[in-house]
Design a protein around this motif. Structure first.
Motif, PDB file in Angstrom:
ATOM      1  N   ASP A 294     -39.348 -46.179 -49.113  1.00  0.00           N
ATOM      2  CA  ASP A 294     -40.081 -47.186 -48.358  1.00  0.00           C
ATOM      3  C   ASP A 294     -39.542 -48.590 -48.609  1.00  0.00           C
ATOM      4  OD1 ASP A 294     -40.920 -47.563 -50.937  1.00  0.00           O
ATOM      5  OD2 ASP A 294     -43.066 -47.445 -50.511  1.00  0.00           O
ATOM      6  N   GLY A 295     -38.280 -48.668 -49.091  1.00  0.00           N
ATOM      7  CA  GLY A 295     -37.638 -49.962 -49.269  1.00  0.00           C
ATOM      8  C   GLY A 295     -36.974 -50.435 -47.982  1.00  0.00           C
ATOM      9  N   TRP A 296     -36.159 -51.473 -48.117  1.00  0.00           N
ATOM     10  CA  TRP A 296     -35.506 -52.082 -46.965  1.00  0.00           C
ATOM     11  C   TRP A 296     -34.190 -51.400 -46.642  1.00  0.00           C
ATOM     12  CZ3 TRP A 296     -37.637 -55.648 -43.801  1.00  0.00           C
ATOM     13  CH2 TRP A 296     -38.777 -56.318 -44.266  1.00  0.00           C
ATOM     14  N   ALA A 297     -33.863 -51.345 -45.361  1.00  0.00           N
ATOM     15  CA  ALA A 297     -32.537 -50.954 -44.875  1.00  0.00           C
ATOM     16  C   ALA A 297     -31.805 -52.252 -44.549  1.00  0.00           C
ATOM     17  CB  ALA A 297     -32.647 -50.072 -43.644  1.00  0.00           C
ATOM     18  N   VAL A 298     -30.794 -52.582 -45.377  1.00  0.00           N
ATOM     19  CA  VAL A 298     -30.151 -53.899 -45.324  1.00  0.00           C
ATOM     20  C   VAL A 298     -28.695 -53.755 -44.885  1.00  0.00           C
ATOM     21  CG1 VAL A 298     -29.454 -55.902 -46.703  1.00  0.00           C
ATOM     22  CG2 VAL A 298     -31.662 -54.787 -47.141  1.00  0.00           C
ATOM     23  N   LEU A 299     -28.339 -54.437 -43.809  1.00  0.00           N
ATOM     24  CA  LEU A 299     -26.943 -54.472 -43.391  1.00  0.00           C
ATOM     25  C   LEU A 299     -26.110 -55.215 -44.425  1.00  0.00           C
ATOM     26  CD1 LEU A 299     -24.623 -54.245 -41.196  1.00  0.00           C
ATOM     27  CD2 LEU A 299     -25.343 -56.543 -40.491  1.00  0.00           C
ATOM     28  N   GLU A 300     -25.057 -54.547 -44.933  1.00  0.00           N
ATOM     29  CA  GLU A 300     -23.998 -55.274 -45.633  1.00  0.00           C
ATOM     30  C   GLU A 300     -22.774 -55.173 -44.737  1.00  0.00           C
ATOM     31  OE1 GLU A 300     -21.658 -55.751 -49.861  1.00  0.00           O
ATOM     32  OE2 GLU A 300     -22.334 -53.765 -49.265  1.00  0.00           O
ATOM     33  N   TRP A 301     -22.485 -56.245 -44.036  1.00  0.00           N
ATOM     34  CA  TRP A 301     -21.405 -56.198 -43.052  1.00  0.00           C
ATOM     35  C   TRP A 301     -20.057 -56.398 -43.734  1.00  0.00           C
ATOM     36  CZ3 TRP A 301     -17.455 -59.409 -41.798  1.00  0.00           C
ATOM     37  CH2 TRP A 301     -16.685 -59.012 -40.708  1.00  0.00           C
ATOM     38  N   GLU A 302     -19.168 -55.452 -43.540  1.00  0.00           N
ATOM     39  CA  GLU A 302     -17.768 -55.581 -43.936  1.00  0.00           C
ATOM     40  C   GLU A 302     -16.951 -54.783 -42.926  1.00  0.00           C
ATOM     41  OE1 GLU A 302     -17.248 -54.304 -47.948  1.00  0.00           O
ATOM     42  OE2 GLU A 302     -18.290 -56.026 -48.803  1.00  0.00           O
ATOM     43  N   CYS A 303     -15.971 -55.411 -42.319  1.00  0.00           N
ATOM     44  CA  CYS A 303     -15.118 -54.723 -41.356  1.00  0.00           C
ATOM     45  C   CYS A 303     -13.784 -55.463 -41.289  1.00  0.00           C
ATOM     46  CB  CYS A 303     -15.776 -54.683 -39.978  1.00  0.00           C
ATOM     47  SG  CYS A 303     -14.821 -53.774 -38.736  1.00  0.00           S
ATOM     48  N   CYS A 304     -12.696 -54.697 -41.222  1.00  0.00           N
ATOM     49  CA  CYS A 304     -11.366 -55.313 -41.213  1.00  0.00           C
ATOM     50  C   CYS A 304     -10.896 -55.639 -39.800  1.00  0.00           C
ATOM     51  CB  CYS A 304     -10.356 -54.417 -41.917  1.00  0.00           C
ATOM     52  SG  CYS A 304     -10.350 -52.700 -41.358  1.00  0.00           S
ATOM     53  N   PHE A 305     -11.766 -55.440 -38.791  1.00  0.00           N
ATOM     54  CA  PHE A 305     -11.380 -55.719 -37.413  1.00  0.00           C
ATOM     55  C   PHE A 305     -12.349 -56.647 -36.694  1.00  0.00           C
ATOM     56  CE2 PHE A 305      -9.377 -51.561 -38.235  1.00  0.00           C
ATOM     57  CZ  PHE A 305      -8.054 -51.874 -37.914  1.00  0.00           C
ATOM     58  N   LYS A 306     -13.612 -56.322 -36.729  1.00  0.00           N
ATOM     59  CA  LYS A 306     -14.593 -56.978 -35.847  1.00  0.00           C
ATOM     60  C   LYS A 306     -15.037 -58.332 -36.403  1.00  0.00           C
ATOM     61  CE  LYS A 306     -17.129 -54.416 -33.366  1.00  0.00           C
ATOM     62  NZ  LYS A 306     -18.071 -53.358 -32.918  1.00  0.00           N
ATOM     63  N   HIS A 307     -15.378 -59.251 -35.515  1.00  0.00           N
ATOM     64  CA  HIS A 307     -15.880 -60.566 -35.921  1.00  0.00           C
ATOM     65  C   HIS A 307     -17.245 -60.389 -36.593  1.00  0.00           C
ATOM     66  CE1 HIS A 307     -17.367 -64.693 -35.720  1.00  0.00           C
ATOM     67  NE2 HIS A 307     -16.119 -65.072 -35.479  1.00  0.00           N
ATOM     68  N   PRO A 308     -17.511 -61.110 -37.681  1.00  0.00           N
ATOM     69  CA  PRO A 308     -18.767 -60.912 -38.408  1.00  0.00           C
ATOM     70  C   PRO A 308     -20.014 -61.177 -37.566  1.00  0.00           C
ATOM     71  CG  PRO A 308     -17.557 -62.820 -39.251  1.00  0.00           C
ATOM     72  CD  PRO A 308     -16.624 -62.065 -38.380  1.00  0.00           C
ATOM     73  N   GLN A 309     -19.973 -62.147 -36.684  1.00  0.00           N
ATOM     74  CA  GLN A 309     -21.177 -62.419 -35.888  1.00  0.00           C
ATOM     75  C   GLN A 309     -21.460 -61.292 -34.903  1.00  0.00           C
ATOM     76  OE1 GLN A 309     -21.829 -66.444 -34.453  1.00  0.00           O
ATOM     77  NE2 GLN A 309     -20.299 -67.227 -35.882  1.00  0.00           N
ATOM     78  N   ASP A 310     -20.407 -60.658 -34.386  1.00  0.00           N
ATOM     79  CA  ASP A 310     -20.614 -59.487 -33.532  1.00  0.00           C
ATOM     80  C   ASP A 310     -21.171 -58.331 -34.361  1.00  0.00           C
ATOM     81  OD1 ASP A 310     -19.623 -60.879 -31.353  1.00  0.00           O
ATOM     82  OD2 ASP A 310     -17.578 -60.141 -31.623  1.00  0.00           O
TER      83      ASP A 310
END
Length: 354
Positions: A294-310
């Protein structure tokens, strides 16, 4: 069953000197506008949050909570990933990890470790003030240069390394016990706690401490070629935080899990934006729901291609789609014959009168 909360977003990969990413109020409004409900807050970026000030001032903590709430958000966890890394550093990495510490303690492993421990202790108190129940961090590593058994490890080397790691973390875990907050180790290559077996070794040396828990991030298990779904079955009781991060492993005849010293784009295993990798998040969310996370599902964004805001925009929608609203009844309740003990005994032949 409990419901997973989300979507949340880890701010570390987004903070910068450019607006709206250079102060907490603006980055919160940005995150809220994308549909996020919580932020995971790094404690090493004073543009967003001052851990030392929060430790000294309950008023500052109240101001932070109010500022975040004004954007319709909550704080999911504080993060001390960089400080946790410095709790234990092998000399081979000392110069590289000095960059994680303030200048005053660089080039002095003892002072650097003491600073890191102090940071964790402050984070325990501040998490309690902020009303949080989980905390995200790394374990650090004394044994990582020996992760592959060549040259052959001397007998007792691994045991000694884990004893020392446990000795450093046990007082920290006790402080988190005092504040009622779980320490959630992100199991990650480069840390002595990087898979299930190493986590079990750590539990042994800290006496199965109740505050020694897991930040579940399936991307690191894909890169190690582990079964990330079975991991939940085995360790669900210790999973108290969740990074939603995608990854892929493209089998190659030239390179393997060690990556060949290649860049992230060329490695067989690489992190991707949510939905662009290979991870089966439908099954992950199902299993976590099944076990009552019942905790949070948190995005940790890391990608070697896509723009971070996208990646951030798509990530909020992706997590929201995967959240499972649990039912208050069974799907076949329409065919129920009710609770009738007499009928049950008759069906079993226990009260058969013939």
């Amino acid at each position: 069953m409990s419901k997973i909360r989300g979507p949340g977003i880890f701010l570390a990969q987004f903070s910068s000197d450019e607006a709206p990413f250079n102060n907490l109020a603006d980055i919160c409004r940005w995150a809220s506008g994308l549909g996020y409900k919580a932020i995971q807050l790094p404690t090493t970026d004073r543009r967003l949050f001052d851990l030392s000030l929060a430790y000294k001032s309950a008023t500052y903590c109240d101001e932070i909570k109010g500022l975040v709430a004004d954007s319709g958000l909550a704080i999911s966890e504080l993060s001390t990933h960089l400080q946790g890394q410095l709790v234990a550093v092998h000399p081979a990495y000392s110069r590289q990890f000095d960059a994680f510490a303030p200048e005053a303690v660089r080039n002095s492993p003892q002072c650097r470790t003491a600073w890191a421990v102090e940071q964790l202790v402050m984070a325990a108190e501040v998490s309690q003030r902020l009303g949080l129940t989980a905390h995200a961090t790394f374990s650090g590593a004394l044994l990582w240069p020996s992760f592959y058994p060549w040259p052959q490890r001397p007998l007792g080397l691994v045991d000694e390394g884990f004893r020392e790691l446990g000795a450093r973390w046990l007082p920290i875990l006790d402080r988190f016990e005092d504040t009622g907050v779980d320490v959630c180790f992100e199991l990650h290559p480069g840390e002595d706690l990087h898979d299930g077996v190493t986590f079990e070794r750590f539990l042994q040396v800290v006496g199965n401490h109740p505050r020694a828990n897991i930040l579940y991030d399936p991307s690191h298990f894909v890169l190690q070629q582990m079964n990330y779904l079975e991991f939940i079955d085995i360790y669900h009781e210790r999973i108290r935080a969740f990074h939603v991060k995608d990854a892929e492993y493209r089998q190659s005849g030239r390179s393997g899990v060690y990556g060949g010293y290649q860049t992230w784009r060329e490695r067989p295993g690489r992190f991707r934006s949510l939905g662009d990798g290979q991870i089966d998040f439908s099954q992950i969310f199902t299993k976590l729901t099944q076990y009552g996370y019942d905790g949070w599902a948190v995005l940790e964004w890391e990608c070697c291609f896509k723009h971070p805001q996208d990646g951030a925009r798509e990530g909020a929608e992706f997590i929201a789609r995967h959240l499972i609203r649990t039912s208050d009844r069974e799907f076949d309740d329409f065919a129920s014959s009710g609770d009738d003990r007499g009928l049950n005994r008759e069906i079993l032949g226990l009260d058969f009168a013939g």
